[in-house]
Every structure is written in C-alpha cells, then in structure tokens.
Design an enzyme around this catalytic site. Sequence first.
Site, PDB file in Angstrom:
ATOM      1  N   ARG A 188      38.958  28.426   4.577  1.00 13.35           N
ATOM      2  CA  ARG A 188      38.984  27.032   5.023  1.00 13.35           C
ATOM      3  C   ARG A 188      39.346  26.107   3.855  1.00 13.35           C
ATOM      4  O   ARG A 188      38.999  26.389   2.705  1.00 13.35           O
ATOM      5  CB  ARG A 188      37.611  26.619   5.544  1.00 13.35           C
ATOM      6  CG  ARG A 188      37.071  27.510   6.644  1.00 13.35           C
ATOM      7  CD  ARG A 188      35.629  27.130   6.931  1.00 13.35           C
ATOM      8  NE  ARG A 188      34.998  28.060   7.867  1.00 13.35           N
ATOM      9  CZ  ARG A 188      33.702  28.015   8.196  1.00 13.35           C
ATOM     10  NH1 ARG A 188      32.925  27.092   7.665  1.00 13.35           N
ATOM     11  NH2 ARG A 188      33.209  28.888   9.052  1.00 13.35           N
ATOM     12  N   ASP A 242      38.800  21.881   3.044  1.00 10.23           N
ATOM     13  CA  ASP A 242      38.006  20.769   3.549  1.00 10.23           C
ATOM     14  C   ASP A 242      38.867  19.539   3.833  1.00 10.23           C
ATOM     15  O   ASP A 242      40.060  19.517   3.529  1.00 10.23           O
ATOM     16  CB  ASP A 242      36.905  20.419   2.536  1.00 10.23           C
ATOM     17  CG  ASP A 242      35.887  21.541   2.392  1.00 10.23           C
ATOM     18  OD1 ASP A 242      35.373  22.009   3.424  1.00 10.23           O
ATOM     19  OD2 ASP A 242      35.614  21.955   1.249  1.00 10.23           O
ATOM     20  N   ARG A 265      36.127  22.114  -6.759  1.00  9.86           N
ATOM     21  CA  ARG A 265      35.870  20.690  -6.975  1.00  9.86           C
ATOM     22  C   ARG A 265      34.682  20.471  -7.900  1.00  9.86           C
ATOM     23  O   ARG A 265      34.712  19.600  -8.784  1.00  9.86           O
ATOM     24  CB  ARG A 265      35.633  20.006  -5.636  1.00  9.86           C
ATOM     25  CG  ARG A 265      36.886  19.867  -4.789  1.00  9.86           C
ATOM     26  CD  ARG A 265      36.576  19.482  -3.357  1.00  9.86           C
ATOM     27  NE  ARG A 265      35.754  18.290  -3.254  1.00  9.86           N
ATOM     28  CZ  ARG A 265      35.222  17.841  -2.109  1.00  9.86           C
ATOM     29  NH1 ARG A 265      35.437  18.509  -0.978  1.00  9.86           N
ATOM     30  NH2 ARG A 265      34.498  16.751  -2.101  1.00  9.86           N
TER      31      ARG A 265
END
Length: 252
Positions: free
Chosen positions: A49, A51, A194
């Site tokens: 995935r 985001d 991140r």
Amino acid sequence: MRYKCIVSYDGTAYAGWQRQNGKRSIQQTIEEALKKIVCQDIKIYASGRTDAQVHARGQVFHFDCDKKFADFRKALNSQLPKDIYILSMEPVADDFHSRFSACYKHYDYLINDGDYDPLMVNYCCQTNRKLDIALMEKFSKIFIGEHDFTSFNATKKAEVENQVRTIYRIDVKRHGNMIKISYYGNGFLRYMVRILSQCLIEAALGNLTEKQLTEMLEAEDKRACHYNGQPQGLYLMEVSYKPYLVAPVAEW
C-alpha cells in the site's frame, strides 16, 4: 491468465492505494477502469500500500483475466485519469505475486530546504531551513543492515509481529535546494520511510544526536519516536523481483 503491471501515479488527489469506503483510491480507480474494458469485476493485488498523497513511479500490481486484447495496456490507459499511467503490462506465471514475489523495494524521499515553493507543495517535504546532508549521511548508517524497526513505523504488532527488516543502502544527495534520500530494503512497514526521513531531518537540524537515534532503534518501542515526515515527499520508485545487487550511486 495473470498479468503483471507497473504503474506510475500522482497520489495528491487520492486517499492512498487501498480501497476505502467513501474515499477515492488508486486501487478502486484502476479496478473500475478494468471493469469498463473486460465487463467484469477484476481485483488487483499491489506490491504494497501507499498512503494518502504518496506518489509512485514504479508500483507493481497483478491481476487475473481470461480475456485477451491486441493492446491491453493502451486500452487500460485510455480509461484512466491523467494522474495514473500504466508503464508496462505483461503476462506472467500463475505463481507470480506482486507482493510475495518481491525481493526489494526502492523509495525516494524529496526535501526542499530552500525558500517555500508553492509549485512543489504536493511533491516534496518543505523544511525551508538548510539541512546538513553530511550529518544526514552519517546518521543514515545507523539504519543500514538488519534491525527491528518497531520504533520507526506505525504498523501495530498485532498486525505484523515480526518487524525486523533489512535496509541494504541509503543514499543522500543534494541538487540545489532539493535533497533526495533513497532507500533500498527488503521491506518497509507503514510510515517507516517517512519516519526515518524525518529523523534524518531532525538530526540535520541538530535536534537529534547519534546516541538518541541509536537508543530509539534499540528500544523497539512504538513510543520511542514521535517524528513522521510529510507524505508528499515520498515516492515508490521500484519494486524488484531479483535479489539486491549493489549498483553505482547516481548523482541525482
């Protein structure tokens, strides 16, 4: 027949890759485009995935479909919006899986440490404070190798108990006011790139010491690190299905 696709997308207008009720996602958009072509529901499976507001230049997904077309890729692109584009599509063996067959991934994180740039607001993290990339390079070495990255991701232990991952390489490069941090690893957990990137930013600003960062890593505790970088700066660049081999470091 199973198809492997490589897709590039601008994640600005989407709630992320995965289907979500009431929200626009990359997965849903592609599945709806496929349905228009093959006239049946098709489920696609991604390498992982991304985001909301995160971008991709080399996301991989696969799907099964018995129908054949002269130019399936062209047909699919004709049904997709301008911010999603299928770079390649090819038939693969039935045992290929976009997620479980992957050997490593490459992510880039882009940072503008010059004046605020409104044209880049959706495409990079903006610190607007000069960063010491020598410190970023030095501190990045703490993360290289096999480690338990529990402290540096948002995936719950109840979902993924084993949070040991291997980062093969981290490059930090500057081009004018833009800094690019490139990560190569066998897997990354939610927000992991991140969070690591924001830690390197904090180190470059003098807000984190090498000792503090090492202690965070060794703590293996979700409460150890409260940093998280802006999503706009993150790009999934490549998903490779061959073992990682050290390659020459690109200038940019």
